[in-house]
Design a protein around this motif. Structure first.
Motif, PDB file in Angstrom:
ATOM      1  N   ILE A 137      50.270  18.799  31.991  1.00  0.00           N
ATOM      2  CA  ILE A 137      50.292  20.151  31.430  1.00  0.00           C
ATOM      3  C   ILE A 137      50.219  21.197  32.537  1.00  0.00           C
ATOM      4  O   ILE A 137      50.947  22.202  32.533  1.00  0.00           O
ATOM      5  CB  ILE A 137      49.139  20.319  30.424  1.00  0.00           C
ATOM      6  N   ILE A 138      49.316  20.964  33.510  1.00  0.00           N
ATOM      7  CA  ILE A 138      49.187  21.906  34.622  1.00  0.00           C
ATOM      8  C   ILE A 138      50.474  21.960  35.435  1.00  0.00           C
ATOM      9  O   ILE A 138      50.927  23.039  35.854  1.00  0.00           O
ATOM     10  CB  ILE A 138      47.989  21.511  35.505  1.00  0.00           C
ATOM     11  N   ALA A 139      51.088  20.801  35.651  1.00  0.00           N
ATOM     12  CA  ALA A 139      52.348  20.777  36.394  1.00  0.00           C
ATOM     13  C   ALA A 139      53.454  21.491  35.623  1.00  0.00           C
ATOM     14  O   ALA A 139      54.259  22.225  36.210  1.00  0.00           O
ATOM     15  CB  ALA A 139      52.748  19.328  36.686  1.00  0.00           C
ATOM     16  N   TYR A 140      53.505  21.293  34.319  1.00  0.00           N
ATOM     17  CA  TYR A 140      54.527  21.958  33.504  1.00  0.00           C
ATOM     18  C   TYR A 140      54.369  23.470  33.541  1.00  0.00           C
ATOM     19  O   TYR A 140      55.362  24.215  33.450  1.00  0.00           O
ATOM     20  CB  TYR A 140      54.448  21.448  32.066  1.00  0.00           C
ATOM     21  N   ALA A 141      53.128  23.948  33.667  1.00  0.00           N
ATOM     22  CA  ALA A 141      52.882  25.389  33.757  1.00  0.00           C
ATOM     23  C   ALA A 141      53.264  25.966  35.108  1.00  0.00           C
ATOM     24  O   ALA A 141      53.202  27.188  35.290  1.00  0.00           O
ATOM     25  CB  ALA A 141      51.403  25.685  33.466  1.00  0.00           C
ATOM     26  N   GLY A 142      53.639  25.121  36.055  1.00  0.00           N
ATOM     27  CA  GLY A 142      54.094  25.604  37.342  1.00  0.00           C
ATOM     28  C   GLY A 142      53.014  25.796  38.379  1.00  0.00           C
ATOM     29  O   GLY A 142      53.266  26.383  39.439  1.00  0.00           O
TER      30      GLY A 142
END
Length: 277
Positions: free
Chosen positions: A41-46
């Motif tokens: 999730i954190i990676a998807y948020a950039g």
């Protein structure tokens, strides 16, 4: 028989150890799945896109340089927006309490009928699912600019939030006083008034005070879309690239929020007997 007892005991211990290892593996698998999902999730948020941080220090440094020192020369013009912000937050909270209390009584288990609680619960979910900023846009379009759309926006969103909290507080109340009143022929309203509210009142007041403190900050947000208050002054200063005045307004807002928080803590101590931190 004496020789069988140790074998039975050892077998039981072995089963317990096997079950304990199985439970440990399940717990480890659950924790691993949680951290993998959270990282995804954190990676998807950039957050892990480190190339986008290259200009961050330089940009923030330039912005702080343009903001300093803060410009308070127009402070007399900010008194009315500050009063509008306070009025919106307090009026919105008061309207929300008046609406949320009866609605929460309907949605609380053991109080409201199922055929009525389900649609009312849907109304409360909708009210809090729509952000206050969106409510502000809707009411600005409906009634025009000023503090009125801000008040209505805060009232709608706060009704959804307070309705949920109030319902949960009522659901966790001790049912014994209500049962005693019901055995005497007291109706649902009487049970709510004399059996539920007296024991829930401190927590209801506590949640209301917290919501009022939150609405002071939220009133600034709805002001950005034209609902009046200090938020409109802040966004206007940024649009005019008057960063020094914008910083001054943010400092004034910080003082306002801190002061209101302290007043809320004082009221909590006086009304609820809470311990000051």
């Amino acid at each position: 028989m004496a020789t069988l007892m140790p074998s039975l005991s050892d077998s039981r211990i072995s089963r317990l150890l096997v079950e304990e290892r199985r439970q440990l593996r399940r717990n480890l698998g659950g924790h691993l799945l949680f951290w993998v999902a959270l990282t995804g999730i954190i990676a998807y948020a950039g957050v892990f896109d480190f190339s986008r941080y290259d200009d961050l220090p330089r940009t923030l440094s330039a912005l702080l340089h343009d903001c300093w020192p803060p410009d308070f020369t127009r402070w007399p013009h900010w008194l009315r927006p500050l009063l509008e912000t306070l009025a919106m937050s307090l009026a919105g909270t008061a309207l929300a309490v008046l609406a949320a209390l009866p609605l929460s009584a309907v949605t609380a288990r053991r109080l409201g009928p199922t055929w009525l609680s389900l649609p009312v619960r849907l109304v409360l979910n909708t009210a809090r699912a729509i952000p206050a900023l969106v409510w502000g846009i809707v009411f600005v379009a409906a009634v025009g600019f000023g503090s009125l759309p801000g008040t209505l926006a805060l009232a709608c969103h706060s009704t959804g939030m307070l309705g949920k909290f109030f319902a949960e507080i009522l659901e966790h109340a001790d049912p014994a006083p209500g049962h005693a009143l019901a055995s005497l022929g007291v109706g649902p309203l009487g049970i709510l008034r004399f059996g539920m509210l007296p024991q829930c009142l401190p927590r209801l007041l506590d949640v209301t005070l917290y919501r009022a403190e939150h609405n002071v900050r939220e009133a600034t947000t709805v002001g950005i879309v034209g609902a009046g208050g200090i938020g409109l002054e802040i966004v206007t200063a940024f649009h005019l690239f008057n960063y020094r005045e914008a910083l001054a307004l943010l400092i004034v807002l910080l003082i306002l929020v801190t002061t209101f928080d302290q007043i809320g803590n004082w009221l909590r101590v006086r009304l609820l007997g809470a311990q000051q931190v």
